[in-house]
Write a protein that holds these residues in place. Sequence first.
Motif, short mmCIF file in Angstrom:
data_model
loop_
_atom_site.label_atom_id
_atom_site.label_comp_id
_atom_site.label_asym_id
_atom_site.label_seq_id
_atom_site.Cartn_x
_atom_site.Cartn_y
_atom_site.Cartn_z
N UNK A 299 0.76 -1.02 -0.07
CA UNK A 299 0.28 -0.17 -0.12
C UNK A 299 0.49 1.31 0.27
N UNK A 300 0.37 2.08 -0.45
CA UNK A 300 1.16 3.60 -0.40
C UNK A 300 0.95 4.09 0.10
N UNK A 301 -0.29 3.63 1.19
CA UNK A 301 0.16 4.64 2.21
C UNK A 301 1.34 4.38 3.51
N UNK A 309 9.39 8.23 -4.30
CA UNK A 309 10.35 6.97 -3.38
C UNK A 309 9.32 5.45 -3.35
N UNK A 310 8.66 5.82 -3.30
CA UNK A 310 7.42 4.49 -3.41
C UNK A 310 7.55 3.72 -4.62
N UNK A 311 7.58 4.86 -5.65
CA UNK A 311 6.97 3.90 -7.77
C UNK A 311 8.66 3.68 -7.70
N UNK A 312 9.95 4.41 -7.45
CA UNK A 312 11.25 3.51 -7.40
C UNK A 312 11.79 2.00 -6.68
N UNK A 370 16.28 1.83 -5.89
CA UNK A 370 16.62 1.20 -4.33
C UNK A 370 17.72 2.65 -4.59
N UNK A 371 18.50 3.29 -4.99
CA UNK A 371 20.03 3.98 -4.37
C UNK A 371 19.31 5.51 -5.36
N UNK A 372 18.31 5.40 -5.73
CA UNK A 372 18.13 6.48 -6.05
C UNK A 372 16.83 6.75 -5.36
N UNK A 373 15.42 5.95 -5.22
CA UNK A 373 14.18 6.06 -3.57
C UNK A 373 14.99 6.55 -2.89
N UNK A 374 16.67 6.20 -2.59
CA UNK A 374 17.96 6.64 -1.06
C UNK A 374 17.89 8.10 -1.39
N UNK A 500 4.17 0.43 -15.24
CA UNK A 500 3.77 1.57 -14.55
C UNK A 500 4.43 1.66 -12.81
N UNK A 501 2.72 1.63 -13.24
CA UNK A 501 3.09 1.90 -11.15
C UNK A 501 3.18 0.75 -10.33
N UNK A 502 2.97 0.19 -10.83
CA UNK A 502 3.14 -1.18 -10.08
C UNK A 502 2.79 -1.46 -8.35
#
Length: 540
Positions: A299-301, A309-312, A370-374, A500-502
């Motif tokens: 869940x996005x929540x 960040x969540x998408x990445x 994952x690094x991009x999200x970090x 795209x969204x997963x």
Amino acid sequence: MNRNRILLASAGLLAASTLVLAGCASGNDSGGDDGGGDASAIISVNGSEPQNPLIPTNTNEVGGGKILDAMFAGLIGYAADGSVFNDVAEDITVEDPQNLTVTIREGLTFSDGEEVTADNFIKAWNYGALASNEQLSSYFFEDIEGFSYDEDSELTGLEQVDDYTFTIALNKPASDFAQRLGYSAYYPLPDVAFEDIEAFGESPIGNGPYMLEGEDAWQHDVGINLVTNPDYDGPRTPANGGLDIVFYASQDSAYADLLGGELDVLDAIPDSAFANFESDLGDRAVNQPAAIFQSFTIPERLEHFGGEEGLLRRQALSMAINREEITDVIFQGTRTPASDFTSPVIDGWSESLEGAEVLAYDPDKAAELWAEADAISPWTGEFQIAYNADGGHQAWVDATVNSIKNTLGIEASGAPYPTFAEARSEITERTIQTAFRTGWQADYPGLYNFLGPLYATNAGSNDGDYSNPEFDDLLSQGISSTDPEEANSLFQQAQEVLLQDLPATPLWYSNVVGGFGETVENVEFGWNSVPLYEQITKIG
């Protein structure tokens, strides 16, 4: 208005302008008794404790669905190959993509003797659709005029013509609506159900091939005992005397009982037996494609899973999973890595969707994402996937989280719940704080059924609360089209948005992997993995 008539509809998308299901229901008899079986014998089968009382519109999981499908009859039914046949319906005429006329057979009754009439369908559907009743399958009525998610309203699109005829007016074109009408949400209810619906759910009265053996037939967390309904007059007349559905705490226990002669039919072989079950059972082993899709949902929540960040992170997690290795080692070839959100057994499936590379194992790309999200917000905590321990999921969950852990260098583990009902309760109440196992066993054989109920905005099985207007629009266009090729093309475009969204992470397609004992015959598993219980007979 011109209306063409055909006897049986195909398993694919139905052209709304030409569909009529017509003819004598008894002509579609699915019974398989060859005359050598014991018609009074009770067949023992595996099952699981239903999440909720057995109310058709509030049951959207397999354990309860098996029982309801045995106890109730819908307007149509589905044969082993997914084709449709009439059950309660005498005919269903599609006047145009938004208007249908249903005529039911006269003289049919519920197991308490009440006659089945058009009113029983109209009352049941209105109950299921009413916002304040909060039924899990209410979204199955969203295409009918008068439906509202926001306030109580009547399904004004349902109009009774006489005792055995009613019309359905839809608020928008839905080209596969007639094909949906064999699903349990559309079952009729007797008048007694509305006197105390919760009590009814504990001891339901249906109009199908089987009925409860008595007041104590449902022993919670143990099993449920069904006997044949002598008043059922339809194509699924049982060739046996009833079903003992046993609720097992583990699939290993069920398989041991099958091998020991204590269980007649099993529709879920445990992963511990994948390597040997075909040699153990010989020609009594079942391993065939079915309309089942497996995934997990985040869940996005949840912290770290919203926005960019969540998408990445969802993309990284997906590409950190070695699906090929898991399906080979854990599932011994009884699963196939997913390349979309539906199933290869459904007409219109495609293995070449744009963006499907996000489902391929790519550890370097996963680490990069994952690094991009970090860089947006540093990761904290442990990644977990919740699952029900009574469903044989531990091995693949452990393998999946280990793949993630080794690829991304984070702590990851499974989060077991003792029962399916306990896990589903936290999921539906939105109190679960981890990712969780999800999947779909199709309600009817169409691409839309894998997409609309799970990912459309506010859909009843949209456990991750996903919402994307572009996806919703493509889905709406697809279900409005009466051209099967055009509709399936639009559904494929809608899936490309999902890739795209997963909103869920596709894992693999499931085969139905089961077996049966030496003392039963005429065992056949259907398109949706469920055995056709009514045709099973005992030998001798």
